[in-house]
Design a protein around this motif. Structure first.
Motif, PDB file in Angstrom:
ATOM      1  N   ALA A  34       0.817  -1.208   0.000  1.00  0.00           N
ATOM      2  CA  ALA A  34       0.000   0.000   0.000  1.00  0.00           C
ATOM      3  C   ALA A  34       0.856   1.265   0.000  1.00  0.00           C
ATOM      4  O   ALA A  34       0.487   2.278  -0.601  1.00  0.00           O
ATOM      5  CB  ALA A  34      -0.933  -0.013   1.211  1.00  0.00           C
ATOM      6  N   LEU A  35       1.994   1.213   0.697  1.00  0.00           N
ATOM      7  CA  LEU A  35       2.871   2.392   0.708  1.00  0.00           C
ATOM      8  C   LEU A  35       3.438   2.690  -0.682  1.00  0.00           C
ATOM      9  O   LEU A  35       3.739   3.838  -1.006  1.00  0.00           O
ATOM     10  CB  LEU A  35       4.015   2.180   1.709  1.00  0.00           C
ATOM     11  N   GLU A  36       3.612   1.651  -1.500  1.00  0.00           N
ATOM     12  CA  GLU A  36       4.150   1.854  -2.840  1.00  0.00           C
ATOM     13  C   GLU A  36       3.110   2.386  -3.813  1.00  0.00           C
ATOM     14  O   GLU A  36       3.464   3.070  -4.772  1.00  0.00           O
ATOM     15  CB  GLU A  36       4.718   0.540  -3.373  1.00  0.00           C
ATOM     16  N   THR A  37       1.838   2.068  -3.586  1.00  0.00           N
ATOM     17  CA  THR A  37       0.785   2.422  -4.552  1.00  0.00           C
ATOM     18  C   THR A  37      -0.149   3.515  -4.073  1.00  0.00           C
ATOM     19  O   THR A  37      -0.840   4.112  -4.896  1.00  0.00           O
ATOM     20  CB  THR A  37      -0.037   1.186  -4.898  1.00  0.00           C
ATOM     21  N   ILE A  38      -0.207   3.799  -2.776  1.00  0.00           N
ATOM     22  CA  ILE A  38      -1.187   4.748  -2.223  1.00  0.00           C
ATOM     23  C   ILE A  38      -0.429   5.863  -1.512  1.00  0.00           C
ATOM     24  O   ILE A  38       0.499   5.599  -0.742  1.00  0.00           O
ATOM     25  CB  ILE A  38      -2.172   4.059  -1.264  1.00  0.00           C
ATOM     26  N   ASP A  39      -0.836   7.120  -1.798  1.00  0.00           N
ATOM     27  CA  ASP A  39      -0.293   8.268  -1.075  1.00  0.00           C
ATOM     28  C   ASP A  39      -1.216   8.540   0.113  1.00  0.00           C
ATOM     29  O   ASP A  39      -2.361   8.970  -0.050  1.00  0.00           O
ATOM     30  CB  ASP A  39      -0.209   9.485  -1.995  1.00  0.00           C
ATOM     31  N   ILE A  40      -0.711   8.288   1.306  1.00  0.00           N
ATOM     32  CA  ILE A  40      -1.565   8.389   2.493  1.00  0.00           C
ATOM     33  C   ILE A  40      -1.964   9.826   2.801  1.00  0.00           C
ATOM     34  O   ILE A  40      -2.983  10.075   3.457  1.00  0.00           O
ATOM     35  CB  ILE A  40      -0.842   7.751   3.695  1.00  0.00           C
ATOM     36  N   ASN A  41      -1.161  10.783   2.336  1.00  0.00           N
ATOM     37  CA  ASN A  41      -1.476  12.193   2.619  1.00  0.00           C
ATOM     38  C   ASN A  41      -2.648  12.701   1.803  1.00  0.00           C
ATOM     39  O   ASN A  41      -3.235  13.731   2.143  1.00  0.00           O
ATOM     40  CB  ASN A  41      -0.246  13.057   2.338  1.00  0.00           C
ATOM     41  N   LYS A  42      -3.003  12.001   0.712  1.00  0.00           N
ATOM     42  CA  LYS A  42      -4.135  12.408  -0.112  1.00  0.00           C
ATOM     43  C   LYS A  42      -5.423  11.675   0.250  1.00  0.00           C
ATOM     44  O   LYS A  42      -6.453  11.896  -0.394  1.00  0.00           O
ATOM     45  CB  LYS A  42      -3.811  12.172  -1.587  1.00  0.00           C
ATOM     46  N   ASP A  43      -5.394  10.828   1.261  1.00  0.00           N
ATOM     47  CA  ASP A  43      -6.593  10.088   1.679  1.00  0.00           C
ATOM     48  C   ASP A  43      -7.489  11.015   2.496  1.00  0.00           C
ATOM     49  O   ASP A  43      -7.072  11.551   3.532  1.00  0.00           O
ATOM     50  CB  ASP A  43      -6.192   8.875   2.503  1.00  0.00           C
ATOM     51  N   TYR A  45      -9.958  10.335   4.397  1.00  0.00           N
ATOM     52  CA  TYR A  45     -10.451   9.741   5.641  1.00  0.00           C
ATOM     53  C   TYR A  45      -9.323   9.475   6.632  1.00  0.00           C
ATOM     54  O   TYR A  45      -9.579   8.938   7.710  1.00  0.00           O
ATOM     55  CB  TYR A  45     -11.195   8.428   5.345  1.00  0.00           C
ATOM     56  N   PHE A  46      -8.120   9.811   6.297  1.00  0.00           N
ATOM     57  CA  PHE A  46      -6.982   9.581   7.201  1.00  0.00           C
ATOM     58  C   PHE A  46      -6.814  10.797   8.112  1.00  0.00           C
ATOM     59  O   PHE A  46      -6.803  11.946   7.643  1.00  0.00           O
ATOM     60  CB  PHE A  46      -5.707   9.351   6.383  1.00  0.00           C
ATOM     61  N   MET A  47      -6.680  10.531   9.449  1.00  0.00           N
ATOM     62  CA  MET A  47      -6.553  11.622  10.415  1.00  0.00           C
ATOM     63  C   MET A  47      -5.639  11.176  11.555  1.00  0.00           C
ATOM     64  O   MET A  47      -5.712  10.028  12.017  1.00  0.00           O
ATOM     65  CB  MET A  47      -7.918  12.023  10.987  1.00  0.00           C
ATOM     66  N   LYS A  48      -4.771  12.066  12.021  1.00  0.00           N
ATOM     67  CA  LYS A  48      -3.882  11.810  13.138  1.00  0.00           C
ATOM     68  C   LYS A  48      -4.370  12.631  14.334  1.00  0.00           C
ATOM     69  O   LYS A  48      -4.502  13.847  14.268  1.00  0.00           O
ATOM     70  CB  LYS A  48      -2.463  12.211  12.777  1.00  0.00           C
ATOM     71  N   ASN A  49      -4.629  11.958  15.453  1.00  0.00           N
ATOM     72  CA  ASN A  49      -5.181  12.647  16.639  1.00  0.00           C
ATOM     73  C   ASN A  49      -4.059  13.181  17.522  1.00  0.00           C
ATOM     74  O   ASN A  49      -2.870  13.042  17.218  1.00  0.00           O
ATOM     75  CB  ASN A  49      -6.121  11.724  17.410  1.00  0.00           C
ATOM     76  N   HIS A  50      -4.471  13.785  18.678  1.00  0.00           N
ATOM     77  CA  HIS A  50      -3.504  14.413  19.568  1.00  0.00           C
ATOM     78  C   HIS A  50      -2.711  13.387  20.375  1.00  0.00           C
ATOM     79  O   HIS A  50      -1.703  13.726  20.989  1.00  0.00           O
ATOM     80  CB  HIS A  50      -4.237  15.348  20.540  1.00  0.00           C
ATOM     81  N   LYS A  57     -11.796   8.205   9.560  1.00  0.00           N
ATOM     82  CA  LYS A  57     -13.039   8.952   9.738  1.00  0.00           C
ATOM     83  C   LYS A  57     -14.220   8.273   9.068  1.00  0.00           C
ATOM     84  O   LYS A  57     -15.369   8.557   9.412  1.00  0.00           O
ATOM     85  CB  LYS A  57     -12.873  10.361   9.165  1.00  0.00           C
ATOM     86  N   LEU A  58     -13.996   7.402   8.133  1.00  0.00           N
ATOM     87  CA  LEU A  58     -15.097   6.694   7.489  1.00  0.00           C
ATOM     88  C   LEU A  58     -15.594   5.543   8.349  1.00  0.00           C
ATOM     89  O   LEU A  58     -16.812   5.383   8.550  1.00  0.00           O
ATOM     90  CB  LEU A  58     -14.646   6.196   6.114  1.00  0.00           C
ATOM     91  N   CYS A  59     -14.672   4.765   8.873  1.00  0.00           N
ATOM     92  CA  CYS A  59     -15.053   3.590   9.657  1.00  0.00           C
ATOM     93  C   CYS A  59     -14.997   3.845  11.165  1.00  0.00           C
ATOM     94  O   CYS A  59     -15.391   2.956  11.948  1.00  0.00           O
ATOM     95  CB  CYS A  59     -14.165   2.412   9.317  1.00  0.00           C
TER      96      CYS A  59
END
Length: 363
Positions: A34-43, A45-50, A57-59
């Motif tokens: 997934a790291l080779e094919t997906i850019d996680i910064n453009k997702d 639904y991806f969020m980093k908490n405190h 955020k979707l699931c």
């Protein structure tokens, strides 16, 4: 760690992996993929908490690292929620009408044939620019119709195989058929006066003229050489300075500077053809005199009486002496031959004269 008593194990080997180890290895492989094919910064639904962990955020799931989140995105739960969200957005979005295609109405009319035409090839005498003049006759054209024209590329037509060296010029007017002319595919000069059209409503004739752009620079024309005895007009001054005189050819003396007198010209007269002939050289020395010189016979006659005296003063010249008219006559023929050497000197004293009177014989 005791590998020896593990079920299915063998001494010296790693043994059979358990189900938990197999799942952990599978998740690691999925994370690397997934790291080779997906850019996680453009997702979205991806969020980093405190707390430093990651959430979906979707699931609404919590993950300790990025690998865990990427493994979650490849799982069944996340894929099902993605499909459900896409169906919901498609249902709530308003229906947008599809863009309609622009329809061009084709005019239907009865064609009566092709019009008459005349093509004239032209060339500018000063510049050498080439041009074409088209004259199309439409004697039965409709009252409200004006002939139209356009240039067509060789790749737009379907009549002949495309050739990029040619292009087509089309003329159209109702109710005549559309005609085209095959012209060279060169750039057209659109300068004012080089491209023009004219529609004569009285004679029902359409004119079009265009010029091709010059491909090579124009070379300056040389001045024509006039007849002998007539001087050509000098060339114009360049930057206020007269042009340089041409260099003399090899073996010729340089031109005489201005202000220096010309050498005298030879006398006019018939010039014999061919190179000048030198006088013949004498053959041998001149002939010597034969014997002694002759002696006078007898005494010379004596004068009779005193000489007559002049009567009166000598006459004086009347007026100035006459001046010679014209140049002196040129010598005809070659000059006389120069004597070669000196004549021989006489041998001994000269003989005394015989028979002189006693008054002339000396003391």
């Amino acid at each position: 760690m005791d590998f020896q008593h593990r079920p299915g194990g063998k001494t010296g080997s790693g043994g059979v992996a358990s189900s938990s180890e197999s799942n952990r290895d599978r998740r690691e492989r999925l994370r690397q993929l997934a790291l080779e094919t997906i850019d996680i910064n453009k997702d979205p639904y991806f969020m980093k908490n405190h707390l430093g962990s990651y959430e979906c955020k979707l699931c609404l799931t919590l993950h300790n690292n990025e690998g865990s989140y990427l493994a979650h995105t490849q799982g069944k739960k996340h894929q099902t929620n993605l499909a459900r969200r896409a169906a919901k957005e498609a249902k709530e979005a308003p229906a947008q009408p599809a863009p309609e295609k622009v329809k061009v109405e084709v005019k239907k009319f009865v064609k009566i044939g092709r019009p008459g035409y005349k093509v004239t090839k032209q060339r500018d005498a000063e510049v050498g620019q080439q041009s074409l003049l088209f004259q199309i006759d439409y004697p039965e054209i409709a009252e409200t119709v004006i002939p139209r024209h356009r240039f067509m590329s060789a790749y737009e037509q379907r009549i002949e195989p495309p050739d990029r060296r040619w292009q087509y010029l089309l003329f159209a007017a109702e109710p005549y058929e559309t005609i085209s002319f095959k012209v060279p595919s060169r750039e057209i000069d659109k300068v004012e006066g080089k491209f023009w059209t004219h529609w004569n409503r009285e004679t029902k004739q359409f004119f079009l003229q265009f010029h091709f752009k010059m491909e090579k620079p124009v070379q300056p024309q040389s001045l024509p050489i006039g007849p002998p005895g007539i001087k050509n007009r000098p060339p114009p001054l360049m930057n206020g300075m007269p042009p340089r005189a041409p260099m003399p050819p090899d073996g010729m003396p340089p031109p005489r500077p201005a202000g220096m007198p010309m050498p005298p010209m030879p006398p006019a007269g018939p010039v014999p053809p061919g190179p000048p002939q030198l006088p013949p050289a004498p053959q041998g020395p001149p002939p010597a005199p034969q014997g002694p010189p002759p002696t006078p016979q007898g005494p010379p006659p004596t004068p009779q009486g005193p000489p007559p005296t002049p009567q009166g003063p000598p006459p004086t010249p009347q007026g100035p002496p006459p001046t010679p008219q014209g140049p002196p006559p040129a010598l005809q023929g070659p000059p006389p031959p120069a004597p070669q050497g000196l004549p021989p000197a006489p041998q001994g004293p000269p003989p005394a004269l015989q028979g002189l009177p006693p008054s002339l014989q000396g003391p």
